[in-house]
Each structure stands twice: as C-alpha cells, then as structure tokens.
Design an enzyme around this catalytic site. Structure first.
Site, short mmCIF file in Angstrom:
data_model
loop_
_atom_site.label_atom_id
_atom_site.label_comp_id
_atom_site.label_asym_id
_atom_site.label_seq_id
_atom_site.Cartn_x
_atom_site.Cartn_y
_atom_site.Cartn_z
N GLY A 153 13.00 83.87 83.96
CA GLY A 153 13.29 83.91 85.39
C GLY A 153 13.24 82.55 86.09
O GLY A 153 13.52 82.46 87.28
N GLU B 101 17.48 86.70 75.76
CA GLU B 101 16.53 85.69 75.28
C GLU B 101 15.72 86.26 74.13
O GLU B 101 15.61 87.48 73.99
CB GLU B 101 15.51 85.32 76.38
CG GLU B 101 16.10 84.55 77.54
CD GLU B 101 15.08 84.31 78.66
OE1 GLU B 101 13.86 84.36 78.40
OE2 GLU B 101 15.52 84.06 79.79
N ARG C 132 6.70 85.02 70.05
CA ARG C 132 5.24 85.24 70.06
C ARG C 132 4.93 86.74 70.05
O ARG C 132 5.83 87.56 70.22
CB ARG C 132 4.67 84.66 71.36
CG ARG C 132 5.30 85.33 72.57
CD ARG C 132 4.70 84.97 73.90
NE ARG C 132 5.18 85.86 74.95
CZ ARG C 132 6.30 85.68 75.65
NH1 ARG C 132 7.06 84.64 75.42
NH2 ARG C 132 6.65 86.56 76.57
#
Ligand code: MV4
Length: 454
Positions: free
Chosen positions: A165, A288, A292
């Site tokens: 964002g 995207e 992780r």
C-alpha cells in the site's frame, strides 16, 4: 536437524517460533531490546541475549547486533519471523556469509519479490494471471499516458520498491496523469531510494485473497489454499479467514497448480504468500508475493493441520516436502482470525501501557497466539498486535459463533483493544453473508459513525 536457532523477533511470533523449536527438540535463543526484558519470548527461550535500546533500529533491526548474538550463542540458523528483518535480502546474505542458515527463501528470490515490477513480470512469464498493465518500468509521464490509454482509465501507478500500500496513486484521467505520475516518482525516489514505477488497471472494489505455499530446497512445492484478507483498514489487516467464501474448489485447484509450477520454476523455497486481487468478475489477479511467514498463517494451520513454522524449520534443515507433511493437503472446516491490537477501537490510536487484567479464552476450536500477560506492559515502540484470536468451526457459521463467544471471554483491562470492534464486525449482516471487499471497513466505520451521531 538444527541444534539451536536464534529468533530475530519479539512478541507473539517470537513465542510461536519458540513453540515450534521446542516441539522439534531444537534449542531456542531469544534476542530482546531493553524494553522487552520481561517478555515471555525471553522467559520461554533456552537462552536470551539483549541486543540494544528499545527503538527497533537500535535492536531488532540492527544486523551487526543480531549477528553478534547469533555468533555468541553459536546457533545453526536464524528465524526472522515477520516484519523487521524478515524480507531483508542483505540480512539473508550476511547470515549465509557467517555460516548461519537463514530460515526463508534464497536472498536472490527475496530481492526479486521485493521489486514488485520484477515479481509481476516473472509471474506473467510463468503463466500466473495478472492485471492488465505496463510491461516493466515506465520511465516518463508520456509513456504512462500510452499505457493508460491501452489499459483504460482508471489506472493505478505503483512504486516497484513499495508494496503493502505504500507509494501508490490512482489516476482517473489523462489530464491528471502527468502531475500524479511525477509526484509518485519523486515520492518513491525519496521514500525507497528507487523511483521505478509501473502501472495496472485499477480495480475499484477488490477482494484481497492470498495463497499460502510451501516449497522445499529440491523443487517440491505445495499450495495450502487461500486466505481471505479483505477486512482491513489503512492497509492493516484486522481479520482473516480460510477458506474464502468466493473461491471455488476449481479456482483453488487451478491457482494452486499454477503456483506450484511457478514456484518450482523460480527456485522458490520455504514458506511464501502470493497475494491476489479478485476483480468484479471474480477473477484472481497476482499483485505481490511475500517471502516470509505471515501474521495470519494460523488460519491456514487450523484448516489444514499443517504446522507452517515447523515446516519452515524442517525445510531450511534440508528435509524434503514429503517428510515435512503428513500426507496430501486436506482442507477441513473454516477458520477465522481476529487481530487483537492495543489501540482505541474507534480512534485507532495506539494504546500502550500496563495490562491489569488478562483472561485468554479457550475451549473447543480456539487458539490464542500471544506473548502478553496480566501485569505485563505494552511498550510504545513496536506494532500494536498483542494477540491473535483464531477459531475453527465445522463451517463458517460455527466459526462466527465460536469467535463471538471467544471475543466475549477475552478480557483485557488497563489498555484499549480492538476486541469491541471485532464484536461489532461479527454482528454485521454483510460480514455474516460473506458480502464484503477491501472497502468494507470504510463503509462499516462510516455507517457506525453516522449512527453514533444520531
Ligand atoms: C490495487 C488496488 C486496485 N487495483 N491494485 C494496496 C496494497 C497493495 N498490496 C496493493 N493494493 C491495492 N492494489 C489495483 N490494480 C487496490 C489496492 C488496495 C488494497 C489491496 C488489498 C487490500 C487492501 C487494499 C486497500 C486499498 C487499496
């Protein structure tokens, strides 16, 4: 298997990784800042090393301090958790150079996924559906107008080094494009040290749906299905669930298959999350990839019975996927997570301070991941997540009832929390009907503000 792992994180995720270490018979080393001396991750670790003052840049983000602790403790591997150093390719490289295994994908893959435009082109090449947009970086406003006319307004310009964002501009006409484009370029250059921009067709009311993948270091990949993450405010997720009510078994299988092939092709390893926007036609489009473990990983664990953190550690230790998993992935029931933040439920301002009463709900189908306790202190230096309340039910309806009663039985006094906000979301007819998108909270808070005034 590893003998000893250092956890380069704090709070509930540090504790979560310690749990996985204990169950695998691995010694856990905590690192902590001066503000976290009395934290549970310090208490439950086998060893703990203070790495500096409270500010993250002086402690948890201080690579030399973290590496020194790892060398002193003589660990085999480092688990970075989420946030902090978890997607820092340089840190992963330093670990490798010091002979310490970084629990995550290869540094080159972390770096590529961090460059959102490169990630987008790699996914396009591999056959993952993406939104109409530019091929590669757009250098000038003139070039941007050409792409925008091809794609059709409205468009969104995004910073390649941004993500989550940050560094985005919605552009609705050719007239406003040059100013917006140049402002975005300058902003990106200042914020990220990289002014590269790319463009996509703008989706007005997307749903945010992400797929969890696991890959070993031998080319075996598995998709663990999706999480629905549309309930968010200002790019902070508030509630996640799995499965998504709008993803059919056919879509899950199709996207899962494409991702398994793609992750193999790019040499992905360890846990990863591939983010999609669902457009008005119900089509999933890649935006995207996160390299992780994520905050919301527990909802996937609840419906698949796969321990994602143990899997991460075993994969990094060189185990093959068939030995990490207990068989084929099966999805059972429905899981919901509410993020319990230390913040004012209407003003959303952080609420640091001492917790006076802390009662954690339990019972069938309830999981609470937290590092907080009664008489404990929420320091002002870190993010406001104090607990994740996760429930599983046989279906979505049971999960919502269970969440409702668990929220009622979660007592936190001394600070403000998001518990009352979640209680209101559970009662909302649109939420209950599964009828929502990323604009849900704007409508929800707008409407309730109106109600409060009258
Ligand atoms: C978009 C979009 C609409 N169209 N891209 C925001 C976070 C970043 N990961 C991508 N984001 C968006 N990208 C196109 N082409 C709308 C958003 C977006 C959003 C996405 C996911 C979850 C919440 C969001 C809130 C506002 C905007």
């Amino acid at each position: 298997m590893f003998n000893k792992i250092l956890i380069a994180n704090r709070g509930e995720i540090a504790l979560r990784v310690i749990c996985a270490c204990k169950e695998l018979g691995i010694k856990a080393v905590a690192v902590y800042s001066e503000a976290d001396r009395n934290s549970l991750h310090v208490r439950f670790a086998d060893e703990a090393v203070c790495i500096g003052p409270p500010r993250p840049s002086d402690s948890y983000l201080n690579i030399p301090a973290v590496i020194s602790a790892a060398e002193i403790a003589n660990v085999d591997a480092i688990h970075p958790g989420y946030g902090l150093l978890s997607e820092n390719a340089n840190f992963a490289e330093v670990c490798a150079a010091c002979g310490i295994k970084f629990i995550g994908p290869r540094p080159e893959v972390i770096r590529m996924m961090g460059e959102k435009e490169k990630a987008r082109m790699a996914m396009k090449k591999a056959g993952v559906p993406i939104l109409p947009g530019s091929d590669g970086v757009i250098a000038t406003a003139e070039e941007a107008i050409k792409w925008a006319q091809e794609v059709g307004f409205p468009v969104i310009v995004k910073a390649s080094a941004g993500g989550g964002g940050r560094g985005m501009r919605v552009i609705r006409s050719a007239e406003e494009l040059p100013n917006m484009f140049n402002a975005a370029q300058t902003e990106a250059a200042n914020a990220f040290g990289n002014g590269d921009l790319y463009m996509e067709k703008f989706i007005e009311r997307p749903r945010h749906i992400e797929f969890q993948v696991l890959a070993d270091e031998f080319g075996n990949v598995v998709s663990l299905g999706e999480r629905e993450c549309s309930i968010q405010r200002r790019h902070q997720k508030l509630l996640e669930e799995s499965p998504s009510v709008v993803v059919t078994p056919e879509m899950r299988k199709e996207i899962g298959g494409i991702l398994e092939k793609t992750m193999r092709e790019i040499g992905y390893s360890n846990a990863g999350t591939v983010e999609f926007l669902m457009d008005e036609d119900g089509k999933l489009n890649f935006i995207e990839m996160n390299t992780r473990i994520q905050v919301e990983h527990a909802v996937t664990e609840m419906v698949t019975d796969v321990d994602l953190v143990k899997s991460q550690i075993m994969i990094a230790a060189g185990y093959k996927l068939p030995d990490v998993l207990h068989g084929p992935i099966v999805h059972r029931g429905h899981a919901i997570e509410c993020r319990i933040n230390a913040e004012h439920p209407e003003k959303f301002t952080p609420s640091a301070g001492k917790i006076t009463t802390y009662h954690i709900p339990g019972g069938t189908g309830v999981r609470v991941d937290t590092a907080q306790y009664a008489e404990g202190v929420v320091p002002p230096y870190y993010d406001s997540l104090i607990a994740k309340l996760v429930v599983r039910g046989k279906d979505r309806e049971e999960a919502i009832s269970r969440m409702t009663r668990a929220l009622e039985m979660f007592i936190v006094e001394g600070i403000f929390t998001s518990i009352p906000l979640h209680q209101r979301i559970m009662r909302d007819p649109d939420f209950r009907a599964g009828n929502f998108d990323t604009k849900f909270m704007e409508r929800f808070l707008g409407e309730s503000n109106l109600k409060n005034k009258h």
